[in-house]
Scaffold this motif. Structure first.
Motif, short mmCIF file in Angstrom:
data_model
loop_
_atom_site.label_atom_id
_atom_site.label_comp_id
_atom_site.label_asym_id
_atom_site.label_seq_id
_atom_site.Cartn_x
_atom_site.Cartn_y
_atom_site.Cartn_z
N ALA A 44 0.83 -1.21 0.00
CA ALA A 44 0.00 0.00 0.00
C ALA A 44 0.86 1.26 0.00
O ALA A 44 0.56 2.24 -0.69
N GLU A 45 1.96 1.23 0.76
CA GLU A 45 2.89 2.37 0.78
C GLU A 45 3.48 2.60 -0.61
O GLU A 45 3.57 3.74 -1.08
N ALA A 46 3.91 1.53 -1.27
CA ALA A 46 4.51 1.66 -2.60
C ALA A 46 3.49 2.18 -3.61
O ALA A 46 3.80 3.06 -4.42
N ASP A 47 2.29 1.64 -3.56
CA ASP A 47 1.24 2.09 -4.49
C ASP A 47 0.94 3.57 -4.29
O ASP A 47 0.78 4.32 -5.24
N THR A 48 0.88 4.00 -3.03
CA THR A 48 0.62 5.40 -2.73
C THR A 48 1.77 6.29 -3.21
O THR A 48 1.54 7.34 -3.82
N ALA A 49 3.00 5.87 -2.94
CA ALA A 49 4.16 6.66 -3.37
C ALA A 49 4.18 6.79 -4.89
O ALA A 49 4.47 7.87 -5.42
N LEU A 50 3.86 5.72 -5.59
CA LEU A 50 3.85 5.78 -7.05
C LEU A 50 2.75 6.68 -7.58
O LEU A 50 2.95 7.42 -8.54
N SER A 51 1.60 6.65 -6.93
CA SER A 51 0.49 7.49 -7.41
C SER A 51 0.73 8.97 -7.11
O SER A 51 0.21 9.84 -7.82
N LEU A 52 1.53 9.27 -6.10
CA LEU A 52 1.80 10.66 -5.73
C LEU A 52 3.12 11.19 -6.28
O LEU A 52 3.46 12.35 -6.05
N ALA A 53 3.85 10.36 -7.00
CA ALA A 53 5.20 10.73 -7.44
C ALA A 53 5.22 11.97 -8.33
O ALA A 53 6.11 12.80 -8.22
N GLY A 54 4.26 12.09 -9.21
CA GLY A 54 4.26 13.24 -10.12
C GLY A 54 5.46 13.18 -11.04
O GLY A 54 5.95 12.12 -11.39
N THR A 55 5.95 14.36 -11.41
CA THR A 55 7.09 14.42 -12.33
C THR A 55 8.29 15.11 -11.72
O THR A 55 9.28 15.36 -12.42
N THR A 56 8.23 15.42 -10.44
CA THR A 56 9.37 16.08 -9.80
C THR A 56 10.45 15.05 -9.49
O THR A 56 10.15 13.89 -9.19
N PRO A 57 11.71 15.44 -9.55
CA PRO A 57 12.78 14.50 -9.22
C PRO A 57 12.65 13.93 -7.81
O PRO A 57 12.90 12.74 -7.60
N ALA A 58 12.24 14.75 -6.86
CA ALA A 58 12.10 14.26 -5.49
C ALA A 58 10.99 13.22 -5.40
O ALA A 58 11.14 12.19 -4.74
N GLY A 59 9.87 13.48 -6.05
CA GLY A 59 8.76 12.54 -6.02
C GLY A 59 9.11 11.21 -6.67
O GLY A 59 8.76 10.14 -6.16
N ILE A 60 9.82 11.30 -7.77
CA ILE A 60 10.24 10.08 -8.47
C ILE A 60 11.23 9.29 -7.62
O ILE A 60 11.16 8.06 -7.54
N THR A 61 12.15 9.98 -6.96
CA THR A 61 13.13 9.32 -6.11
C THR A 61 12.45 8.62 -4.94
O THR A 61 12.77 7.48 -4.62
N VAL A 62 11.53 9.30 -4.29
CA VAL A 62 10.79 8.71 -3.16
C VAL A 62 10.02 7.48 -3.63
O VAL A 62 10.02 6.43 -2.97
N ALA A 63 9.37 7.57 -4.77
CA ALA A 63 8.60 6.44 -5.29
C ALA A 63 9.52 5.26 -5.61
O ALA A 63 9.19 4.11 -5.31
N ALA A 64 10.66 5.53 -6.21
CA ALA A 64 11.59 4.47 -6.55
C ALA A 64 12.15 3.79 -5.31
O ALA A 64 12.24 2.56 -5.24
N LEU A 65 12.52 4.59 -4.33
CA LEU A 65 13.05 4.01 -3.09
C LEU A 65 11.99 3.21 -2.34
O LEU A 65 12.27 2.13 -1.81
N THR A 66 10.77 3.72 -2.31
CA THR A 66 9.69 3.02 -1.63
C THR A 66 9.37 1.71 -2.35
O THR A 66 9.19 0.67 -1.71
#
Length: 79
Positions: A44-66
């Protein structure tokens, strides 16, 4: 990565639902249920991180790490 983690979770859940020990499914054992719950929370954490990642480098990094952490956790629990 998360697709594979979801697949591993489904296979693990099916296995512990069908496999019996002490006359009941492994899923009935508290330790097994707890591990499945932890895997589901990580998914659930990974799915949420991916859905909120957007296109910012920080969002993408958080989603990838999660997603990476989730895949590792689910693999550990599945094995």
């Amino acid at each position: 990565m998360t697709g594979a983690a979801h697949g591993a979770y489904r296979l693990t859940r099916q296995y512990v639902s069908e496999r019996e020990q002490f006359g009941s499914p492994l899923l009935k054992l508290p330790a097994v249920g707890r591990q499945l719950a932890l895997a589901r929370i990580a998914l659930a954490e990974a799915d949420t991180a991916l859905s909120l990642a957007g296109t910012t480098p920080a969002g993408i990094t958080v989603a990838a790490l999660t997603a990476s952490r989730t895949a590792t956790e689910v693999a550990r629990i599945a094995h």
